[in-house]
Design an enzyme around this catalytic site. Structure first.
Site, PDB file in Angstrom:
ATOM      1  N   TYR A  14       0.858  -1.179   0.000  1.00 20.46           N
ATOM      2  CA  TYR A  14       0.000   0.000   0.000  1.00 20.46           C
ATOM      3  C   TYR A  14       0.897   1.233   0.000  1.00 20.46           C
ATOM      4  O   TYR A  14       1.499   1.583   1.006  1.00 20.46           O
ATOM      5  CB  TYR A  14      -0.908  -0.009   1.228  1.00 20.46           C
ATOM      6  CG  TYR A  14      -1.945   1.095   1.293  1.00 20.46           C
ATOM      7  CD1 TYR A  14      -2.139   1.993   0.248  1.00 20.46           C
ATOM      8  CD2 TYR A  14      -2.754   1.248   2.413  1.00 20.46           C
ATOM      9  CE1 TYR A  14      -3.088   2.989   0.301  1.00 20.46           C
ATOM     10  CE2 TYR A  14      -3.719   2.237   2.490  1.00 20.46           C
ATOM     11  CZ  TYR A  14      -3.878   3.106   1.438  1.00 20.46           C
ATOM     12  OH  TYR A  14      -4.814   4.102   1.514  1.00 20.46           O
TER      13      TYR A  14
ATOM     14  N   LYS B 171      -0.856  -1.230  -4.429  1.00 16.83           N
ATOM     15  CA  LYS B 171      -1.972  -0.287  -4.439  1.00 16.83           C
ATOM     16  C   LYS B 171      -1.358   1.098  -4.532  1.00 16.83           C
ATOM     17  O   LYS B 171      -0.794   1.610  -3.570  1.00 16.83           O
ATOM     18  CB  LYS B 171      -2.819  -0.427  -3.175  1.00 16.83           C
ATOM     19  CG  LYS B 171      -3.953   0.591  -3.072  1.00 16.83           C
ATOM     20  CD  LYS B 171      -4.662   0.494  -1.724  1.00 16.83           C
ATOM     21  CE  LYS B 171      -5.706   1.588  -1.570  1.00 16.83           C
ATOM     22  NZ  LYS B 171      -6.340   1.560  -0.219  1.00 16.83           N
TER      23      LYS B 171
END
Length: 297
Positions: free
Chosen positions: A132, A160
């Site tokens: 992330y 992500k």
């Protein structure tokens, strides 16, 4: 390994601040019925930092029960690396399909520290990992240089990308090709990222509007860009609610209107009130009143 629409689901609470598994089952099932491709629990939108390890694992179990065999990822967003590693091990024992890993949500690690903590948590869980990268919210930037250091580690399969710079999509593809499954993590940059080559969308407003989110993704995948863009332009005022300090409250209020749930949050958050609530109410109601007819997919 992964592609498609992965909702970052909200966590539902009872009036006495316990986990509401019955309501989560209902809400998560709506997402799967709409054609979502996986679920991510206990992220920022899921109020992960406000949940105990036991609660995170309990939400994971609930999501697994309705996922219809599609992947369910647990978010690791612990301040201390050892705590992240411990939770990763527990997630593996609980049958998680993977982890979404935040590098360091409190202390702002330098590049060497970032690589070290990511590798340590990934090794502890021994599961596929979605990195992330969100330099806006967490102030730790997972750059191409860091991704290059991680590329030889089989645990890291996806990223992500939430840097708020859509040029990163092309940068990552140019540098790494298909080494990483590239997901966009910013709702109001999704069309731009997906048309530039991202193959997945970790989505927020999908929890209230799953059919529209899935339609945009599938239309882009089919090369039907104009149809996708029509829906996206309608969706934009709602998607902007995801890019806010109040994203949890905003999206839970959208869920109240669209799927008939509640907007309970865990302290220190409180539900929206006053002018801020009225403004979000209007955005959601206006969108619902003018929603487009979805094309056949």
């Amino acid at each position: 390994m992964w592609s498609g629409v992965f909702p970052a689901v909200t966590t539902k609470f009872t009036e006495d601040d316990k986990l509401d598994h019955t309501e989560m089952e209902r809400c998560f099932s709506l997402l799967m019925d709409a054609g979502c491709d996986g679920l991510i629990v206990a992220g920022s939108l899921g109020e992960g930092p406000m949940l105990s390890h036991e609660e995170k694992l309990a939400v994971l179990k609930t999501a697994q029960g309705v996922a219809k065999g599609k992947p369910v990822l647990l978010t690791i967003n612990e301040a201390a690396t050892r705590d992240g590693a411990a939770l990763a091990q527990q997630a593996a024992k609980a049958g998680a399909d993977g982890l979404m890993l935040v590098p360091s949500p409190i202390y702002h690690t330098d590049p060497e520290e970032t690589v070290t903590t990511l590798k340590a948590v990934a090794a502890a869980g021994d599961l596929p990992v979605m990195i992330y990268s969100n330099r806006i919210a967490y102030r730790v930037d997972v750059t191409s240089e860091i991704l290059a250091e991680l590329a030889s580690d089989k645990h890291f399969v996806a990223i992500k990308e939430s840097s708020d710079d859509v040029r990163r999509t092309t940068d990552i593809i140019n540098t790494f090709g298909k080494r990483y499954d590239l997901f966009t993590g910013v709702d109001n940059l999704a069309f731009e990222a997906l048309t530039a080559g991202a193959i997945g969308w970790v989505a927020g407003l999908v929890t209230a509007f799953p059919k529209e989110t899935v339609a945009i993704y599938k239309l882009i995948g089919a090369g039907r860009y104009a149809e996708a863009l029509d829906i996206y332009r309608w969706f934009r005022p709602l998607l902007d609610l995801d890019v806010s300090t109040y994203l949890v409250q905003n999206i839970k209020l959208a869920e109240v209107h669209e799927i008939g749930t509640n907007d309970r949050v865990r302290l220190p958050r409180q539900p929206l009130r006053g002018d801020r609530r009225a403004a979000v109410d209007k955005i959601v109601r206006d969108a619902m009143a003018s929603r487009p007819k979805l094309p056949v997919l």
